[in-house]
Design an enzyme around this catalytic site. Structure first.
Site, PDB file in Angstrom:
ATOM      1  N   ASP A  41      22.051  67.550  35.546  1.00 21.83           N
ATOM      2  CA  ASP A  41      20.764  67.973  35.025  1.00 21.83           C
ATOM      3  C   ASP A  41      20.530  69.451  35.346  1.00 21.83           C
ATOM      4  O   ASP A  41      20.755  69.896  36.477  1.00 21.83           O
ATOM      5  CB  ASP A  41      19.668  67.105  35.663  1.00 21.83           C
ATOM      6  CG  ASP A  41      18.276  67.473  35.209  1.00 21.83           C
ATOM      7  OD1 ASP A  41      17.994  67.330  34.001  1.00 21.83           O
ATOM      8  OD2 ASP A  41      17.464  67.899  36.056  1.00 21.83           O
ATOM      9  N   GLU A  45      24.341  70.005  31.564  1.00 18.01           N
ATOM     10  CA  GLU A  45      23.207  70.428  30.749  1.00 18.01           C
ATOM     11  C   GLU A  45      23.109  71.931  30.997  1.00 18.01           C
ATOM     12  O   GLU A  45      22.555  72.370  32.013  1.00 18.01           O
ATOM     13  CB  GLU A  45      21.924  69.713  31.172  1.00 18.01           C
ATOM     14  CG  GLU A  45      20.735  70.062  30.288  1.00 18.01           C
ATOM     15  CD  GLU A  45      19.441  69.399  30.729  1.00 18.01           C
ATOM     16  OE1 GLU A  45      18.629  69.049  29.858  1.00 18.01           O
ATOM     17  OE2 GLU A  45      19.241  69.234  31.950  1.00 18.01           O
TER      18      GLU A  45
END
Length: 691
Positions: free
Chosen positions: A337, A374
């Site tokens: 993330d 990401e």
């Protein structure tokens, strides 16, 4: 009887003989106390052990061996030192701290985040660490699967939301748990999923959210080693470890990899007003990136603080966590993330060769694991196509945006969507990397579901309690004429077709496809594009949709079955995307052969590709125009005929057919319906495939 000497390494707890070794890092602490508890909600410790800095401190590591304790022992730390916010020191002896290396966490019934944020003691309401001996589990020969990326289909899912709805058919005490997920593995197999990507399962703080809400997604970690206690179906806080491993083992037996969505960019401790749960109480300035005013946190995560990933101690913790999940818990890969935060140094500046990212990539324990970034953060660092490393794959946000724009009918989107279809060479070609560097998706947990993408023009986040201010406004959605749910058959047919368009391009484009949980049955969040704080039917998968939208489910299943036949020789031979495209003998076309329309007002494109290793000629037509268009078909050698596999404008079961039953076409043109995708094929080597 052998007596053990306390050791600085390994960090955390280590069961040795008839006792346990405890070790934690704290550079500036004056005193460190180890507290034992009998129950999670105890207001007083059963035993307090002061760690002698003279005999039990090595460098900045405080350690002690305690005889007579073992697995299951609840514990925590009290650390005292200077409270000097201006210099980044936030020691608070009144707060009970979790061990940063805790392998399991006990959460008291009265857990209270506020008590950890306010002055005074919080022992009774604090989470507590648990001693774990992970060596006793029987894996029965299980190992990570290492599926080729070319045949990987990722299903992004929430452990709780997958089975929490009463319609799941799972017994109530197992709904929303790892055990509940195991019961639904046959569904994932039927869908031809090859990997599940689990939203955060590290222990997180469910109270890190607006008042009256709950942190549902789990992007609020308090531990990087412990599975989330609430995802266990049994009250024993250690049982969740076995339940998690049982799930991994069962998924592997079903041929499904397990990828964890990991959050190494921030913690649940929030900003300067946040709670003292763990890291800031041990060494605030080491664990976090601080502003010039060292009483404040840099906020590149958008959540209040930023983990100091390139600090040597934090780097080691991240590597130790990843190794633990691979070696001990048999995880197949990780999605990071806001991974671009790990590109920043201690002052927050991006650096050319971030040590933590190269540590992860080059670590031999992690070799072969799927590493997915990401490749952006909340402060504007956007690295899609430029993320560091040789093996990192990337969530391709431009794939999402350009495919949405094209099928919405936006002008000027044809050239972009053409690039997305063939692996985004405009983004990744310069690196001479593999074809599957791009993780292709149209929807994910963060944003509209696929149903809502074609049902809402605007976000509807009122239930989040933030006056609809939260969540992105750049959705590139189209409601097909009516905002929200409708019984209008024409609108519903259009939405079904658009959903199938998105799914077809996602699954069949070059790259590694990802599908959001429930998109295969048109799960809705009622227009909420930021449902992070709602643990209710807004987020849960309603299993009655499987019957209601059986045609979409059937479509995805056959689409995935076709993807599973993809050639993997290029991956084994390490052929780059550019080399693959050259060998494929591809060409672009419009309604007339050899005349692709790249103009601003164009809404259609066709691709011819000869896939030599797969023995196939493929012709894909994408028509985002609001009227049908006739496309000339390339002539085939040897008297072969084109066969129709996919046509999203046709009603089920003709929208997609099993590969072997694809009907032959004797025409020289193909009429592609308005807003449709068509996939035709011809085999150069008959009977090479079956599905």
């Amino acid at each position: 009887m052998c007596e053990f000497k306390s050791l600085a390494s390994p960090l955390g707890t280590t069961v040795l003989g008839n006792g346990v070794n405890f070790s934690v890092f704290s550079r500036h602490a004056r005193t460190v106390e180890l507290l034992f508890f009998d129950r999670a909600d105890d207001a007083r410790p059963a035993r307090v052990i002061s760690i002698d800095p003279g005999t039990n401190r090595t460098y900045h590591y405080w350690h002690i061996y305690v005889a007579g304790v073992g697995p299951g022992q609840l514990y925590g730390y009290r650390v005292d030192g200077s409270s000097d916010p201006a210099n980044g020191l936030l020691f608070d002896r009144a707060k009970l701290l979790l061990d940063p290396y805790s392998r399991a966490v006990a959460v008291p019934n009265g857990y209270d985040r506020r008590a950890a944020s306010q002055p005074g003691e919080n022992i009774a309401t604090a989470m507590k660490s648990i001693v774990v001996d992970p060596s006793g589990y029987d894996w029965e020969g299980d190992t990570p699967l290492r599926h080729p990326s070319a045949r990987t289909i990722i299903y992004e899912m929430h452990v709780g939301g997958f089975t929490r709805h009463p319609s799941s058919g799972v017994a109530e005490h197992r709904r929303g748990t790892f055990a509940g997920l195991v019961e639904k593995i046959p569904y994932l197999q039927q869908l031809r999923i090859t990997a599940v990507e689990l939203l955060p399962i590290f222990q997180f703080d469910p109270q890190d959210c607006p008042p009256g809400k709950v942190n549902y997604w789990g992007y609020s970690p308090v531990s990087f080693f412990a599975p989330h206690q609430a995802y266990g179906s049994r009250r024993d806080p250690l049982a969740v470890l076995d339940e998690f491993r049982d799930m991994v083992k069962a998924l592997h037996r079903a041929g499904i990899e397990v990828i964890l969505d990991v959050v190494f960019n921030h913690t649940a401790e929030g900003d300067h007003r946040g709670p003292t749960l763990c890291f800031r109480g041990f060494d605030n300035a080491a664990y976090y990136i601080l502003e010039r005013d060292r009483s404040r946190y840099a906020n590149y995560s958008g959540t209040g603080n930023t983990l100091n990933g390139n600090h040597p101690v934090v780097r080691r913790m991240i590597l130790d966590s990843l190794r633990y999940w691979v070696e001990v818990m048999h995880i197949d890969g990780f999605r990071f993330d806001l991974a671009s935060i790990l590109d920043r140094d201690e002052s927050g500046q991006p650096i050319p060769n971030p040590p933590v990212l190269w540590d992860i990539e080059s670590d031999p324990v992690l070799a072969g694991s799927k590493l997915i970034a990401e490749a952006w953060d909340a402060a504007g660092l956007y690295q899609v196509g430029s993320f560091i490393g040789d093996s990192w794959k990337e969530w391709n946000g431009r794939f999402r945006d350009d495919v949405r724009s094209f099928f919405r009918g936006d002008p000027g989107s044809v050239r972009q969507v053409a690039n997305r279809l063939v692996g985004s060479p405009d983004i990744y070609g310069h690196q001479e990397r593999e074809a599957e560097q791009s993780v292709n998706f149209v929807t994910c947990h963060d944003g509209f579901t696929l149903n809502d993408l074609v049902s809402y023009n605007c976000k509807h986040n009122e239930s989040n309690g933030e006056d609809n201010r939260d969540g992105t406004d750049d959705n590139r959605s189209w409601n097909c004429g009516i905002e929200g749910s409708t019984d209008d058959a024409v609108v519903e047919a259009l939405r079904n077709g658009q959903i199938k368009n998105f799914l077809t391009v996602t699954v069949l484009s070059i790259g590694m496809p990802m599908i959001l949980m429930g998109d295969e049955v048109r799960r809705t969040q009622r227009g909420n594009n930021n449902a992070y704080c709602l643990d209710n039917e807004t987020n849960w998968l309603d299993w009655t949709l499987l019957e209601k939208h059986a045609d979409v489910h059937r479509f995805v299943t056959l689409l995935n079955a076709g993807r599973a036949l993809a050639d993997v020789q290029h991956e084994r031979a390490r052929i780059s995307l550019n080399q693959l495209l050259k060998r494929a003998r591809q060409s672009w076309h419009g309604v007339r052969l050899g005349q692709p329309d790249w103009t601003y007002d164009s809404h259609s494109i066709a691709l011819y590709a000869q896939l030599l290793n797969e023995g196939l000629d493929v012709y894909a037509i994408m028509n985002a125009y609001w009227e049908p268009l006739n496309f000339e078909l390339p002539a085939l050698s040897g008297g072969r005929l084109w066969r129709r596999w996919v046509d999203t404008s046709r009603d089920t079961p003709e929208d997609i057919v099993p590969w072997r039953t694809a009907p032959a076409l004797s025409c020289e043109e193909y009429r592609a319906g308005s807003r449709s995708v068509v996939v035709l094929f011809a085999e150069t080597e008959p009977d090479k495939r079956s599905c």
